[in-house]
Enzyme design. Structure first.
Site, PDB file in Angstrom:
ATOM      1  N   GLY A 111       0.847  -5.422   1.061  1.00 19.22           N
ATOM      2  CA  GLY A 111      -0.385  -5.602  -0.314  1.00 19.22           C
ATOM      3  C   GLY A 111      -0.051  -6.402  -0.882  1.00 19.22           C
ATOM      4  O   GLY A 111      -1.207  -6.884  -2.086  1.00 19.22           O
ATOM      5  N   ALA A 141       1.175  -1.055  -0.454  1.00 19.75           N
ATOM      6  CA  ALA A 141      -0.236   0.178  -0.311  1.00 19.75           C
ATOM      7  C   ALA A 141       0.868   1.312   0.319  1.00 19.75           C
ATOM      8  O   ALA A 141       2.345   1.152   0.687  1.00 19.75           O
ATOM      9  CB  ALA A 141      -0.919  -0.119   1.734  1.00 19.75           C
ATOM     10  N   GLU A 147      -0.593  -9.410  -0.750  1.00 16.81           N
ATOM     11  CA  GLU A 147      -1.601 -10.062  -0.040  1.00 16.81           C
ATOM     12  C   GLU A 147      -2.928  -9.955  -1.674  1.00 16.81           C
ATOM     13  O   GLU A 147      -3.418 -10.685  -1.789  1.00 16.81           O
ATOM     14  CB  GLU A 147      -2.780  -9.231   0.283  1.00 16.81           C
ATOM     15  N   GLU A 180       4.360  -4.799   7.828  1.00 15.71           N
ATOM     16  CA  GLU A 180       3.549  -4.111   8.191  1.00 15.71           C
ATOM     17  C   GLU A 180       4.226  -4.395   9.401  1.00 15.71           C
ATOM     18  O   GLU A 180       3.243  -2.810   9.802  1.00 15.71           O
ATOM     19  CB  GLU A 180       1.929  -4.669   7.967  1.00 15.71           C
TER      20      GLU A 180
END
Length: 255
Positions: free
Chosen positions: A110, A64, A113, A133
């Protein structure tokens, strides 16, 4: 212009991440574009398979965009940012058409993911996986602790999320995350997609829904979709619709 581009190549569509200046980090605009493109692919009967790729950068997707989510309040971060990622990744995961991710470089946070939301993945030999993260004071929030655990298991996810370890391509292959490790992952991904495009599209769609139900990927929706498809193909459906239109009692045959 950065974003997610939909490129139609006959029966195979390409979804290409394009934000190389930020290592293809995902913005809110990119998440929204991913949803819109998935909706368009679902409606396009010509497209039978999808390849997820990325513009050349040092990473397939670094996760992200910190510059974007870092400005959110705690409430808005959970309410808007996290939910937007889930909406986009779930939409990709639940496409009726098969998806293959071509991962030539790092897939972090992300980005990992996102790749996990595809049906198959092909990695380049230097690609690595990571969930960084916790080093930023947050946790994997776009299915890293859920879908990814189902895919590669609790121990490997704990290594990344709790201990900051990176998983190299060959180990990702051994864990079942990658279908193949290849020097040209994009070429292999397209070959897989083209092979799928030559199969029965309806049978592939049903098989994917059945496998997702077994893997607890939106099991309830998968079961209802399969049941609705079976009922919708029966003669009784046509009779029920005709009777409703004619305002008469239906005469069901059981066929």
């Amino acid at each position: 212009m950065s974003g997610v581009h939909l490129i139609r190549r006959g029966e195979v569509a390409e979804l290409r991440l394009d934000n190389p200046g930020k290592l293809n980090a995902l913005s809110m605009a990119m998440l929204n574009a991913l949803v819109a493109h998935c909706d368009a692919i679902e409606r396009d009967d010509v497209i039978r398979a999808v390849v997820l790729s990325a513009e050349p950068a040092r990473a397939f997707c670094a996760g992200a965009d910190i510059a974007e989510w870092g400005g959110y309040s705690p409430r808005d971060f959970a309410r808007h940012w996290v939910r937007a990622g889930h909406r986009a990744f779930d939409r990709l995961a639940r496409l009726a058409k098969p998806t293959v991710a071509a991962i030539y470089a790092h897939a972090f946070g992300g980005g990992l993911e996102l790749a996990a939301a595809c049906d198959a993945r092909v990695l380049g030999p230097r690609a690595t996986l990571a969930l960084p993260e916790t080093g930023l004071g947050i946790v994997p929030g776009w299915s890293g602790t859920q879908r990814l655990v189902r895919l590669i298991g609790e121990p490997a996810v704990k290594e990344m999320a709790l201990f900051g370890r990176r998983i190299p391509a060959e180990r990702a292959l051994a864990l079942g995350f990658a279908a193949e490790v290849a020097d040209d992952p994009t070429a292999i991904a397209f070959a897989m997609a083209e092979r799928s495009a030559g199969l029965s599209p309806r049978a592939v769609e049903i098989a994917k829904a059945m496998i997702h139900a077994a893997a607890d990927e939106d099991r309830a929706a998968a079961i209802e979709a399969l049941g609705s498809a079976a009922a919708g193909a029966a003669e009784d459906r046509a009779e029920g619709v005709a009777a409703f239109g004619a305002k008469r009692p239906p005469e069901f045959s059981g066929r």
